[in-house]
Design a protein around this motif. Structure first.
Motif: not given
Length: 247
Positions: A125-149
């Protein structure tokens, strides 16, 4: 430009050259060669020196993914999730190298997201959360991908619940994203999301909050002439009504 580190590693091994020998020949520090082979960014002048020493061309070491390839593999992962055929995810992830997955932002997000799903299945579970946090960080400055949140927050909520913690906070966040991006998100994602929120409130016995989400889910189903997850929605809705009656 994305460098195909696998091509460099393969050629170095083919030529029987160690990193140390290649460093002496090119004047590039062995630590830099190691970083390049791991897929990390290094100065382009170093890449040119290594490429020349190994008789490689720019075409040999450049990753070329077309938008059509991007779209095809993204749609394949979307279909797998929609059909709950999660055992197929690993095979799709292996169709590209990690470097290819990292060749653009959307592919990189999809890679981390689906790695998280695999980690959740393995109860890491901790590895899963790290991956999801990484993906969310990638979206931060990409408004066109905001919907993936919406999907990423929902996935994070699922991980929390599987690890015996409350994920309701992330389901609610996902709902907020969904409300702003309804036109970009498949209705089934919305139904799943509302059902998860209902289930979360059922766990905390906040029955008064469930019925409004049930109404939203029913509206989506009616609009799309679908019965997707209707049995689950009716089950939770009934528990909520019984809970309110008992109060």
């Amino acid at each position: 430009m994305q460098i195909n580190n696998s091509a460099i590693i393969s050629r170095r091994i083919e030529y029987g050259v160690s990193r140390k020998s290649l460093a002496l020949k090119t004047g590039v520090p062995s630590s830099t060669i190691s970083r390049l082979e791991k897929g990390e960014n290094v100065g382009f002048i170093y890449v040119v020196k290594i490429m020349t020493a190994l008789d490689l061309t720019i075409e040999d070491i450049t990753i070329k993914l077309t938008p059509a390839v991007d779209m095809k593999i993204v749609k394949e992962l979307d279909r797998i999730r929609d059909q709950s055929a999660l055992h197929l995810i690993e095979g799709v992830l292996n169709k590209l190298t990690v470097q290819e997955w990292r060749s653009n932002q959307k592919l990189s997000i999809y890679y981390d997201w689906h790695k998280a799903i695999l980690f959740k299945q393995e109860e890491k579970y901790e590895d899963a959360l790290k991956c999801l946090d990484k993906a969310l960080t990638l979206i931060e400055n990409k408004s066109s991908l905001e919907y993936l949140k919406a999907d990423l927050y929902m996935a994070k909520g699922n991980v929390f619940y599987c690890s015996k913690r409350s994920g309701q906070e992330y389901y609610v966040k996902a709902g907020q994203v969904y409300s702003k991006n309804i036109d970009k998100i498949h209705y089934r994602t919305g139904v799943k999301l509302y059902t998860n929120v209902m289930w979360g409130y059922c766990q905390t016995k906040e029955y008064d909050k469930i019925l409004s989400y049930a109404s939203r889910a029913r509206c989506l189903l009616k609009k799309n002439e679908s019965t997707f997850l209707l049995d689950k929605i009716e089950e939770i809705e009934m528990k909520a009504k019984n809970g309110l009656d008992n109060d």
